[in-house]
Scaffold this motif. Sequence first.
Motif, PDB file in Angstrom:
ATOM      1  N   PRO A  41       0.828  -1.208   0.000  1.00 22.93           N
ATOM      2  CA  PRO A  41       0.000   0.000   0.000  1.00 22.93           C
ATOM      3  C   PRO A  41       0.864   1.260   0.000  1.00 22.93           C
ATOM      4  O   PRO A  41       1.994   1.253   0.489  1.00 22.93           O
ATOM      5  N   THR A  42       0.343   2.321  -0.568  1.00 26.43           N
ATOM      6  CA  THR A  42       1.072   3.589  -0.540  1.00 26.43           C
ATOM      7  C   THR A  42       0.884   4.237   0.821  1.00 26.43           C
ATOM      8  O   THR A  42      -0.153   4.084   1.470  1.00 26.43           O
ATOM      9  N   ASP A  43       1.894   4.939   1.251  1.00 25.76           N
ATOM     10  CA  ASP A  43       1.890   5.563   2.562  1.00 25.76           C
ATOM     11  C   ASP A  43       2.242   7.043   2.378  1.00 25.76           C
ATOM     12  O   ASP A  43       3.307   7.372   1.862  1.00 25.76           O
ATOM     13  N   GLU A  44       1.346   7.924   2.803  1.00 25.01           N
ATOM     14  CA  GLU A  44       1.575   9.360   2.627  1.00 25.01           C
ATOM     15  C   GLU A  44       2.827   9.819   3.354  1.00 25.01           C
ATOM     16  O   GLU A  44       3.589  10.636   2.842  1.00 25.01           O
ATOM     17  N   LEU A  45       3.059   9.316   4.560  1.00 29.00           N
ATOM     18  CA  LEU A  45       4.250   9.699   5.314  1.00 29.00           C
ATOM     19  C   LEU A  45       5.507   9.246   4.584  1.00 29.00           C
ATOM     20  O   LEU A  45       6.506   9.971   4.546  1.00 29.00           O
ATOM     21  N   SER A  46       5.448   8.080   3.964  1.00 29.65           N
ATOM     22  CA  SER A  46       6.580   7.578   3.194  1.00 29.65           C
ATOM     23  C   SER A  46       6.887   8.509   2.025  1.00 29.65           C
ATOM     24  O   SER A  46       8.042   8.781   1.721  1.00 29.65           O
ATOM     25  N   GLU A  47       5.828   9.008   1.374  1.00 24.40           N
ATOM     26  CA  GLU A  47       6.023   9.915   0.244  1.00 24.40           C
ATOM     27  C   GLU A  47       6.633  11.237   0.689  1.00 24.40           C
ATOM     28  O   GLU A  47       7.409  11.848  -0.032  1.00 24.40           O
ATOM     29  N   ILE A  48       6.313  11.676   1.891  1.00 18.35           N
ATOM     30  CA  ILE A  48       6.854  12.936   2.407  1.00 18.35           C
ATOM     31  C   ILE A  48       8.291  12.768   2.869  1.00 18.35           C
ATOM     32  O   ILE A  48       9.160  13.589   2.558  1.00 18.35           O
ATOM     33  N   THR A  49       8.566  11.686   3.613  1.00 19.70           N
ATOM     34  CA  THR A  49       9.893  11.498   4.217  1.00 19.70           C
ATOM     35  C   THR A  49      10.882  10.783   3.318  1.00 19.70           C
ATOM     36  O   THR A  49      12.088  10.880   3.528  1.00 19.70           O
ATOM     37  N   GLY A  50      10.380  10.037   2.349  1.00 19.39           N
ATOM     38  CA  GLY A  50      11.264   9.249   1.500  1.00 19.39           C
ATOM     39  C   GLY A  50      11.634   7.907   2.120  1.00 19.39           C
ATOM     40  O   GLY A  50      12.363   7.126   1.525  1.00 19.39           O
ATOM     41  N   ILE A  51      11.131   7.640   3.307  1.00 18.53           N
ATOM     42  CA  ILE A  51      11.385   6.366   3.958  1.00 18.53           C
ATOM     43  C   ILE A  51      10.401   5.345   3.384  1.00 18.53           C
ATOM     44  O   ILE A  51       9.191   5.526   3.484  1.00 18.53           O
ATOM     45  N   ARG A  52      10.945   4.317   2.770  1.00 15.79           N
ATOM     46  CA  ARG A  52      10.082   3.297   2.161  1.00 15.79           C
ATOM     47  C   ARG A  52       9.432   2.442   3.225  1.00 15.79           C
ATOM     48  O   ARG A  52      10.054   2.072   4.204  1.00 15.79           O
ATOM     49  N   THR A  53       8.192   2.138   3.004  1.00  8.12           N
ATOM     50  CA  THR A  53       7.482   1.220   3.885  1.00  8.12           C
ATOM     51  C   THR A  53       6.873   0.120   3.034  1.00  8.12           C
ATOM     52  O   THR A  53       6.683   0.272   1.833  1.00  8.12           O
ATOM     53  N   GLY A  54       6.573  -0.971   3.687  1.00  8.13           N
ATOM     54  CA  GLY A  54       6.010  -2.109   2.978  1.00  8.13           C
ATOM     55  C   GLY A  54       4.683  -2.514   3.573  1.00  8.13           C
ATOM     56  O   GLY A  54       4.014  -1.727   4.255  1.00  8.13           O
ATOM     57  N   HIS A  55       4.338  -3.739   3.336  1.00  8.90           N
ATOM     58  CA  HIS A  55       3.103  -4.300   3.864  1.00  8.90           C
ATOM     59  C   HIS A  55       3.128  -4.319   5.385  1.00  8.90           C
ATOM     60  O   HIS A  55       4.190  -4.419   6.008  1.00  8.90           O
ATOM     61  N   THR A  56       1.955  -4.243   5.972  1.00 13.36           N
ATOM     62  CA  THR A  56       1.836  -4.411   7.420  1.00 13.36           C
ATOM     63  C   THR A  56       1.299  -5.798   7.754  1.00 13.36           C
ATOM     64  O   THR A  56       1.288  -6.189   8.916  1.00 13.36           O
ATOM     65  N   THR A  57       0.880  -6.540   6.740  1.00 12.25           N
ATOM     66  CA  THR A  57       0.346  -7.882   6.957  1.00 12.25           C
ATOM     67  C   THR A  57       1.240  -8.900   6.261  1.00 12.25           C
ATOM     68  O   THR A  57       1.854  -8.600   5.234  1.00 12.25           O
TER      69      THR A  57
END
Length: 193
Positions: free
Chosen positions: A46-62
């Motif tokens: 899923p896309t994460d707004e905070l990730s787009e702002i900070t540049g820190i990549r995130t992945g699935h939570t499940t």
Amino acid sequence: MRKWKRIDSADGPRFRSSLAAHEAALLRNLVVSLTGMLDDRESAAPTDELSEITGIRTGHTTPPDDETMKRLLPDFFRPRNGHPAGSAAAESLNSALRSLHEPAIIDAKRQAAHRLLDTMPDGGGKFELSEDDAQAWASAVNDVRLALGAMLEIGPEGLDQLPVGHPMAGHLDVYQWLTVLQEYLVISLMGSR
């Protein structure tokens, strides 16, 4: 496949072996399939707004639904039976750790796979690897074995044979071949230092 031969040189150890043409083609297909599975998992995050702002990549939570991907990307924390905080705390911890670390884990698995593909002779034959290349081979072959083992439902006790007429009986031979390839490589990597 020949056994691996370790050559110690002034520039560090080198690892030599050879693959028959059909072995190289099979290994290439398996590794390409593995990278496709990893790409699919990553692209479904899923896309994460905070990730787009900070540049820190995130992945699935499940965790993955597929047993093969579960074997490649297992949970980070397994709760003890009767934990005072209950299983919700473990699920929350796994969710956070997965979101933070899964992209880097997928990258590492993909990089090892690409390094194997880049250093493997296309039509088979003799080849030589640096120690870093050999480490990548060990990692990528392990990932392919994990995926194939999940598909074959191989547990901790292993599996010597499948029932006669089983549709994946030929895959067990491939799994065992990968086991030998990896074992000989790891023994060679652990050689005299």
